[in-house]
Design a protein around this motif. Structure first.
Motif, short mmCIF file in Angstrom:
data_model
loop_
_atom_site.label_atom_id
_atom_site.label_comp_id
_atom_site.label_asym_id
_atom_site.label_seq_id
_atom_site.Cartn_x
_atom_site.Cartn_y
_atom_site.Cartn_z
N PRO A 494 0.88 -1.20 0.00
CA PRO A 494 -0.09 0.03 -0.03
C PRO A 494 0.88 1.24 0.02
O PRO A 494 1.97 1.23 0.56
CB PRO A 494 -0.87 -0.19 1.48
CG PRO A 494 0.10 -1.05 2.10
CD PRO A 494 0.66 -2.03 1.32
N ASP A 495 0.39 2.42 -0.75
CA ASP A 495 1.05 3.61 -0.70
C ASP A 495 0.49 4.44 0.43
O ASP A 495 -0.63 5.22 0.25
CB ASP A 495 0.84 4.23 -2.05
CG ASP A 495 1.41 5.49 -2.11
OD1 ASP A 495 2.44 5.93 -1.29
OD2 ASP A 495 0.96 6.57 -2.97
N THR A 496 0.78 4.29 1.57
CA THR A 496 0.27 5.02 2.84
C THR A 496 1.75 5.37 3.71
O THR A 496 2.66 4.65 3.48
CB THR A 496 -0.69 4.01 3.56
OG1 THR A 496 0.17 2.74 4.01
CG2 THR A 496 -1.94 3.72 2.68
N GLN A 497 1.32 6.34 4.47
CA GLN A 497 2.31 6.83 5.22
C GLN A 497 3.12 5.69 6.04
O GLN A 497 2.10 5.00 6.46
CB GLN A 497 1.90 7.87 6.09
CG GLN A 497 3.02 8.40 7.01
CD GLN A 497 2.86 9.71 7.65
OE1 GLN A 497 1.73 10.11 8.15
NE2 GLN A 497 3.78 10.48 8.16
N TYR A 498 4.26 5.57 6.25
CA TYR A 498 4.68 4.47 6.89
C TYR A 498 6.02 5.03 7.67
O TYR A 498 6.94 5.76 7.46
CB TYR A 498 5.37 3.36 5.90
CG TYR A 498 5.73 1.92 6.50
CD1 TYR A 498 4.90 1.09 6.67
CD2 TYR A 498 6.90 1.59 6.80
CE1 TYR A 498 5.18 -0.09 7.05
CE2 TYR A 498 7.42 0.51 7.26
CZ TYR A 498 6.63 -0.49 7.49
OH TYR A 498 6.86 -1.50 8.11
N CYS A 499 6.02 4.40 8.85
CA CYS A 499 6.77 5.00 9.80
C CYS A 499 7.60 3.67 10.52
O CYS A 499 7.34 2.64 10.91
CB CYS A 499 6.45 5.78 10.89
SG CYS A 499 5.77 7.32 10.71
N ILE A 500 8.99 3.68 10.52
CA ILE A 500 10.03 2.54 11.20
C ILE A 500 10.03 3.15 12.66
O ILE A 500 10.82 4.47 12.70
CB ILE A 500 11.01 2.44 10.52
CG1 ILE A 500 10.61 1.76 8.99
CG2 ILE A 500 11.97 1.56 11.20
CD1 ILE A 500 11.88 1.43 8.28
N GLU A 501 9.99 2.78 13.54
CA GLU A 501 10.00 3.35 14.99
C GLU A 501 11.60 3.39 15.59
O GLU A 501 12.33 2.75 14.80
CB GLU A 501 9.38 2.32 16.02
CG GLU A 501 9.92 0.81 15.91
CD GLU A 501 9.03 -0.12 16.85
OE1 GLU A 501 9.71 -0.77 17.74
OE2 GLU A 501 7.92 -0.08 16.58
N ALA A 502 11.78 4.09 16.27
CA ALA A 502 13.00 4.81 16.67
C ALA A 502 13.75 3.20 17.22
O ALA A 502 13.24 2.61 18.05
CB ALA A 502 13.00 5.70 17.63
N GLY A 503 14.92 3.16 17.00
CA GLY A 503 15.74 2.15 17.50
C GLY A 503 15.69 0.59 16.80
O GLY A 503 16.47 -0.24 17.00
#
Length: 780
Positions: A494-503
């Motif tokens: 999917p083309d949706t906002q994607y975040c990789i969490e800190a650490g």
């Protein structure tokens, strides 16, 4: 019987005869004594016989292209490359003999008739120096002294050396040596350099009138210089043609027609800053110095223990194809001239008060100028000369005459008056470019262009420059994902906002990349579509799945040498790379997963043809054939429906906002092409990596400073800045069928387990769904 009475000769007459013979014999004895004295070294030391048998002359090292053309030479003072007698045209030999020494094949180094004539007429009816004597003077005696006594001594030496040369060499060898040793001016040392520099051809291709001009220069190449004294050189040429007719080498009618011709000079200067492949030649110079340091010369008495690149006449065989190199340089020039013109339009003082920089404060601008000033050649030279910093800084604000680069001039130069500081700012306004083209199966580099003009921009952006890769780095992320997860190019995310969490992957803060247009479609899209359109959110999901370390591992195996931090941000091309490494890495995709280190030199020979070096390919299996083909299929989507589709069109007809830059580029390429565009933050770097089965080419365009860039992405993206160079280059290559550039599709491995046909992939997906539904309906 009468006796015959003999009349006695008058006493006075006998006396004259007696003194005549005394003087004659004494003269011969004196001449013999002088000759012997010279041969014994009483008038100065003569070279030993060993030296006569192998006279040492400085020979330039030659750079030979893969198609057998001379790309250039390395030399200090002597731009000399010897030719054999067999490589000389008959008309040149005849002209030399007719003009300089008509009895050359009859005498043994000294022309007795010519010597007596010169002595009797005191040189008013021509000198007596034979070709062999002139060679002796060139090799061993030197410039004629103005002192009469020293002149006589030099002449005696020439006689001795001429007779020795005649005993050591054949007439043919003497002619070749003489023509090889002579300095024709303008860096034309020897007949081969002279032929190439004045007429753009090899000696064997010289016409009669061209040979006559060069032979005429033998008398005094400074006086009879066709570039500076055309009229007097023409008269001298015609005198030489007259000599040819006088001795029946040509008819009088031929003489008259040849004398009526103008001198057709085709000047091709051979210098380190001019000619073909200048940036590559400078890279090669560094390569050779490194090779020489590691490879001592075999010990021979009286010789250096190290090879000398400028004196030893080495022959360096390279992978560069002169035809493709010319195509590459022309493509860079054609596009960059147009792109630069548009850049100047958009960066006038009215539109951009801080031109050529964008988005900088005055303090930041001053910092750039300060750094450029302190790293300049002027600063270094003045500091080495002991000048104070105050004196050095003051010199940068004084106006001076200088020649600067100018796209608008036919010569690419213009004379102007600027302060050195203003000239630094002036050069900052120019966009730079570089490209490299390589055969992926062999690693042979076919073209190398480090900039737009070596004379004025000597920084080689192929291998010295390192810039952010932008989206051209994304294929390495996709390769890691396909390799580890066995994903198909038809898989969707999917083309949706994607975040990789800190650490999670060593990143200190949450990483939430945005698409270049700051929009998210919310739709599922195939990997092929996502790569073709550089969708950042999909790339972020992939690097999260496989981890940055696996991506770093792949790129290290693909030849990247810089330290790369294994953090998620590398997925968007934040790391610094150069064109050389990028082309080598992409070559593995086209070569079924095998990385072949780019090679530029295949063989080195000494002046006698002995092989000193032959390269051994450096290869490494990095990806499987299936993964490599899947990546090629992914990147074919870039030119089928992504940012590279303009390669399929004719922008003469379909130009829009790009008309100032793109007009005149009718690519219309229909063959399979895999590639990837790349654009970095603020449009500072534009990239295009393009591949066909047997050629991989990388192009980068940008300013010297990252703050020198287009304001909007329409002009600042890789598809506008870099891709046109690739398109022009390939059109020129395809126009020459002898180059053999492939128009075929990439080879697909047998028993391919990764599905690249999305219709079949979707059909298989549907069957899996149906099977799952059937299983759910079963009641166990």
């Amino acid at each position: 019987m009468a006796k015959t009475v003999k009349k006695k000769a008058p006493q006075g007459f006998l006396k004259y005869i007696k003194w005549f013979w005394i003087l004659f014999v004494s003269g011969i004895a004196l001449f013999a004594l002088l000759f012997l004295s010279a041969s014994w070294g009483l008038f100065g030391e003569l070279p030993p016989y060993e030296y006569l048998e192998n006279p040492q002359t400085n020979l330039a090292s030659q750079i030979v292209s893969s198609d057998g053309e001379l790309l250039g030479k390395f030399y200090l003072d002597d731009n000399r490359t010897d030719v054999t007698y067999d490589e000389l045209p008959e008309n040149l030999v005849n002209t030399l003999i007719a003009s300089e020494d008509i009895r050359f094949r009859e005498h043994s180094g000294i022309d007795a008739r010519g010597t007596l004539r010169a002595a009797f007429y005191l040189g008013k009816r021509g000198g007596a120096s034979t070709i062999t004597q002139q060679l002796a003077r060139q090799l061993f005696v030197g410039v004629r002294s103005r002192n009469k006594l020293e002149t006589i001594q030099q002449k005696l030496k020439e006689w001795v050396l001429a007779t020795r040369l005649e005993r050591s060499y054949t007439k043919e060898e003497i002619i070749a040596m003489y023509l090889n040793i002579y300095d024709f001016g303008n860096n034309a040392d020897g007949i081969r350099s002279a032929s190439r520099i004045y007429f753009g051809k090899e000696p064997k291709d010289l016409k009669v009138e061209e040979s006559a001009m060069l032979v005429g220069m033998l008398q005094n190449s400074s006086l009879f210089n066709p570039l500076r004294r055309e009229e007097i050189t023409l008269k001298k040429r015609n005198i030489v043609l007259g000599q040819l007719a006088r001795y029946d080498y040509i008819t009088e009618q031929e003489r008259d027609s040849l004398q009526a011709l103008k001198m057709d000079i085709n000047f091709n200067p051979e210098s380190h800053r001019e000619g073909l492949a200048t940036y590559f030649r400078m890279y090669l110079q560094r390569f050779m110095k490194g090779w020489i340091d590691k490879n001592p010369k075999p010990a021979r008495e009286g010789e250096r223990d190290r090879y000398n690149l400028y004196l030893d006449g080495l022959k360096i065989y390279t992978t560069i194809d002169s035809r493709m190199q010319l195509n590459a340089e022309e493509a860079v020039t054609e596009h960059m001239e147009r792109l630069q013109a548009e850049f100047f339009v958009q960066n006038t003082k009215e539109r951009n008060p801080t031109t050529p920089f964008l988005d900088l404060t005055p303090e930041e601008t001053n910092g750039i100028m300060e750094r450029a000033m302190k790293t300049s050649e002027r600063w270094r030279k003045m500091k080495d000369a002991g000048k104070s910093e105050k004196e050095i800084r003051e010199s940068f604000t004084k106006k001076t005459e200088m020649t600067v680069f100018d796209w608008k001039s036919d010569t690419r130069e213009k004379d102007t008056i600027l302060t050195p500081l203003d000239s630094i700012r002036y050069y900052k306004t120019f966009l730079r470019a570089s490209m490299m083209s390589m055969e992926p199966q062999s690693g042979h580099v076919k073209a190398w262009v480090g900039g737009v003009d070596y004379k004025h921009f000597q920084y080689d952006n192929v291998i010295q420059g390192a810039r952010q890769a932008g989206s051209t780095f994304k294929p390495f992320v996709y390769a890691a994902a396909i390799d580890q997860l066995r994903l198909s190019p038809c898989e969707t995310l999917p083309d949706t906002q994607y975040c990789i969490e800190a650490g999670k992957h060593g990143n200190l803060e949450p990483w939430c990349p945005r698409n270049s247009d700051f929009k998210y479609s919310g739709k599922d899209m195939t990997l092929k579509y996502a790569l073709a359109n550089s969708v950042n959110t999909v790339t972020a999901q992939l690097i999260d799945k496989v981890g940055p370390k696996s991506v770093v591992s792949i790129v290290k195996n693909l030849g990247f040498t810089n330290e790369i931090l294994p953090v998620p941000a590398i997925a968007l091309g934040t790391e610094l790379v150069n064109v050389y490494e990028m082309v080598g890495a992409y070559g593995a995709f086209a070569n079924q997963g095998v990385y072949v280190k780019p090679v530029m030199v295949t063989r080195i020979e000494d002046k006698n043809g002995a092989v000193l070096y032959e390269y051994v390919p450096e290869t490494k299996d990095v990806l499987s054939k299936e993964v490599s083909y899947a990546m090629v299929d992914l990147m074919k989507g870039v030119t089928q429906g992504g940012s590279g589709t303009r390669l399929r069109h004719n922008y003469n007809r379909n130009n829009t906002v790009y008309k100032e830059v793109m007009t005149g580029y009718p690519y219309e390429l229909s063959n399979p092409i895999a590639g990837k565009t790349g654009t970095t933050q603020n449009n500072s770097d534009g990239w295009f990596m393009g591949m066909v089965p047997n050629l991989v080419t990388g192009v980068w365009v940008g300013g010297e400073e990252r703050s020198v860039h287009f304001k909007n992405i329409a002009y600042g993206q890789g598809a506008t800045m870099a891709l046109p160079i690739w398109g022009l280059y390939m059109k020129k290559n395809y126009a020459n069928e002898e180059l053999g550039i492939s128009t075929d599709d990439f080879e697909k491995p047998e028993n391919m387990s990764i599905e690249t046909d999305c219709a079949k992939f979707n059909e298989g997906q549907q069957k899996d769904v149906d099977l799952e539904e059937d299983l759910e309906d079963l009641d166990f």
